[in-house]
Design an enzyme around this catalytic site. Structure first.
Site, PDB file in Angstrom:
ATOM      1  N   GLU A  67       0.812  -1.211   0.000  1.00 39.90           N
ATOM      2  CA  GLU A  67       0.000   0.000   0.000  1.00 39.90           C
ATOM      3  C   GLU A  67       0.853   1.272   0.000  1.00 39.90           C
ATOM      4  O   GLU A  67       0.468   2.280  -0.597  1.00 39.90           O
ATOM      5  CB  GLU A  67      -0.942   0.017   1.214  1.00 39.90           C
ATOM      6  N   PHE A 129     -12.169  -6.968  13.695  1.00 43.05           N
ATOM      7  CA  PHE A 129     -11.044  -7.427  12.877  1.00 43.05           C
ATOM      8  C   PHE A 129     -10.668  -6.350  11.850  1.00 43.05           C
ATOM      9  O   PHE A 129     -11.506  -5.858  11.113  1.00 43.05           O
ATOM     10  CB  PHE A 129     -11.426  -8.727  12.147  1.00 43.05           C
ATOM     11  N   GLN A 130      -9.410  -5.990  11.855  1.00 38.48           N
ATOM     12  CA  GLN A 130      -8.835  -4.985  10.959  1.00 38.48           C
ATOM     13  C   GLN A 130      -9.503  -3.612  11.089  1.00 38.48           C
ATOM     14  O   GLN A 130      -9.589  -2.857  10.127  1.00 38.48           O
ATOM     15  CB  GLN A 130      -8.857  -5.466   9.495  1.00 38.48           C
ATOM     16  N   LYS A 179     -18.101  -0.186   5.560  1.00 40.66           N
ATOM     17  CA  LYS A 179     -18.566  -1.197   4.613  1.00 40.66           C
ATOM     18  C   LYS A 179     -20.072  -1.112   4.375  1.00 40.66           C
ATOM     19  O   LYS A 179     -20.552  -1.339   3.270  1.00 40.66           O
ATOM     20  CB  LYS A 179     -18.185  -2.596   5.123  1.00 40.66           C
ATOM     21  N   MET A 492      24.484   8.204   3.212  1.00 44.98           N
ATOM     22  CA  MET A 492      24.400   9.511   3.850  1.00 44.98           C
ATOM     23  C   MET A 492      24.648   9.413   5.350  1.00 44.98           C
ATOM     24  O   MET A 492      25.355  10.252   5.930  1.00 44.98           O
ATOM     25  CB  MET A 492      23.034  10.149   3.585  1.00 44.98           C
TER      26      MET A 492
END
Length: 577
Positions: A67, A129-130, A179, A492
């Protein structure tokens, strides 16, 4: 039953039609002219993906491998195309994986809209969940965010999201959609947003301030311009060029502003900042009028604030009032889109030349060339340098490529030595400094400007943070040229450890995999160069190749990037070695 095409026709004529929230999201995107989305599906966003499947002829979805890659690809697309980039993910970890890209887009003023799925409304706050409070998490790193819990809210919120993302100082917006709102139906009609109460994205210019600025510029003996990305975002390249040429003012750029004026313009004096050019940094503290245009006085540009341009009258052209006086207090603030404010200023400016003042920049450049530049791009040492790689790419691309850089030594070298003829050619992570940015951002850049050559310049450290996005390049046969400058270090950080921590290389030495074999595993044409005599021919082969190409260049392990302003030091304290 009414067909999807009929529904879309009704949508475009602003008539009401009953559809699901998921389908409404697709129609909103189409109404905003979106034709490309980056994302990763999951349970909480699945209804939208199901509708997206039905609209494949109108909306292309690119399945990134992470993502975070979706947000960076959306950024690259936005930065090159000038349009709003779009990314989509599911709830929980899908949403939280967007946060780095959101933060990067926020600080670099990149217009993207991210859409996330969320658990059903009745489960909010239950640790389902999630479930993650992505609105709360993303609030500090977005220009605006909003959670939709009812299908009826979708059209208005989506329209507002695109308006806010692209108006004024652009930035990222996140829309979280439960949802149930995706499944529920609504009477859909769409009207683009043209304004939000109490939100004034472009301040009204003050003509008195512009006249005062013109007088200061006309009377200046040593005027100096530092421009930033605001020129590119405001589409003010021609206005800036006209001002520079009419007034004969030396002009330098921040890394985010690079390419707004061609590199070879005689009054383009180079880059400011920690690893910028010698003259543009030192002479900041010798100019009598400093015009800061579309830049925010970042600490990497100013160095020690209480010694920055104290002798100069500072004129700050800025679209965001919050940036005026935040770091450097201007004598003359000029609010507004710089395309408009520069156009108002130009007629008041007298034609002028500042040959003696410009000669001081030329003298500093010669000193820098002898001490630093010559050794970077025409080295005598046996090992390859990053600078000579960039120079060969310049020649092979005829200075027309889009260069997408990651973060580290290679980024500073690329920004220092890249040569550009066209605007929107330097794509990098500026304010956040996100390692892993370049590979997915190059995907977006190539799809945002398919007619242009896109070269990703990446270090061996940052490359491995998003290396999985090679799968997208392979799957879609994107003709990106990927160049990994491999010094087997986090370069760096290692440089700082060498200079300031007595060479204690704590966790910066890397044991790397066979990068060529990995690229070949993705069926990408690949080469590896470790000797100077092979460099030019291989880069020419890469640039001429039709399709994606991976090139690993083995460079000196302990080369440093100079000039350098030590942390907390003044721009006058810049070191050449």
């Amino acid at each position: 039953m009414e067909t999807l095409k009929a529904k879309q026709k009704k949508t475009s004529t602003k008539k009401s039609v009953k559809i699901t929230g998921a389908e409404a999201i697709i129609h909103c995107l189409l109404e905003e002219g979106v034709d490309l989305i980056y994302g990763y599906p999951g349970g909480a966003i699945m209804p939208v993906y199901d509708e997206l499947y039905k609209f494949q002829d109108k909306l292309t979805h690119i399945l990134t491998r992470h993502e975070q890659g979706a947000t960076h690809a959306a950024q690259g697309y936005a930065r090159v195309s000038g349009r709003v980039g779009v990314a989509m993910a599911t709830s929980g970890p899908g949403a939280t994986n967007l946060v780095t890209g959101l933060a990067d887009a926020q600080i670099d003023s990149t217009p993207i809209v991210c859409i996330t799925g969320q658990v059903p409304r009745h489960l909010l706050g239950s640790d389902a969940f999630q479930e993650t409070d992505i609105v709360g998490i993303s609030t500090p790193v977005t220009k605006w965010n909003h959670q939709i819990t009812k299908a009826s809210e979708i059209p208005e919120v989506m329209a507002k999201a695109f308006y806010i993302a692209k108006s004024g100082r652009p930035g990222p917006v996140l829309i979280d959609i439960t949802k149930n709102a995706q499944f529920d139906e609504l009477d859909f009609s769409y009207e683009k947003c043209t304004g939000v109460r109490s939100y004034k994205p472009v301040p009204q210019p003050n003509l008195d301030s512009i006249a005062e600025a013109a007088e200061a510029i006309n009377n200046a003996k040593k005027p100096y311009i530092v421009w930033g990305q605001g020129i590119i975002l405001g589409k003010a390249e021609e206005e800036l060029k006209a001002l520079v040429e009419k007034a004969g003012i030396p002009a330098a750029w921040t890394i985010m502003g690079e390419s707004a004026i061609p590199t070879d313009h005689p009054l383009n004096v180079g880059m400011v900042g920690m690893h910028g050019n010698y003259g543009p940094n030192v002479l900041t503290n010798e100019c009598d009028v400093l015009l800061a245009i579309g830049m925010r006085f970042d600490d990497r540009v100013t160095g020690k604030l209480d010694t920055y341009a104290k002798q100069a009258k500072v004129i700050h052209f800025e679209i965001d009032p919050a940036e005026v006086g935040k770091n450097v207090k201007p004598d003359i603030p000029i609010l507004g889109n710089c395309k408009e404010t520069l156009a108002l200023l130009l007629p008041m400016i007298r034609e002028n030349e500042h040959k003696e003042w410009k000669a001081e920049f030329d003298k500093k450049y010669e000193e820098e060339f002898e001490t630093v530049i010559k050794n970077d791009i025409h080295p005598t040492k046996p090992g390859l340098t990053m600078g000579e790689v960039i120079e060969e790419i310049n020649l092979a691309s005829e200075h027309k490529a889009v260069m997408v850089t990651d973060v580290g030594q290679h980024q500073m070298i690329a920004c220092r030595y890249a040569k550009f003829k066209e605007t929107k050619s330097n794509i990098t992570s500026g304010g956040l400094g996100t390692m892993g940015f370049a590979l997915p951002a190059a995907i977006g850049a190539k799809q945002g400007a398919p007619e242009r050559q896109v070269v990703a310049i990446i270090g061996d450290g940052g490359y491995q943070m998003t290396i999985q996005e090679l799968g997208v390049i392979f799957q879609h046969n994107l003709g990106i040229k990927i160049v990994v400058l491999n010094n087997d270090h986090l370069g760096m950080v290692r440089q700082w450890q060498e200079l300031f921590f007595e060479r204690r290389y704590a966790s910066t030495i890397m044991t790397n995999p066979d990068f060529v074999k990995i690229a070949e595993g993705y069926h990408i044409k690949s080469s590896r160069v470790s000797k100077r005599e092979n460099l030019k021919a291989t880069i020419q082969e890469m640039m001429a190749f039709e399709g994606p190409y991976f090139l690993e260049v083995v460079v000196e392990k302990e080369d440093n990037v100079f000039p350098m302003i030590p942390s907390g030091a003044s721009v006058s304290d810049i070191r050449l070695k």
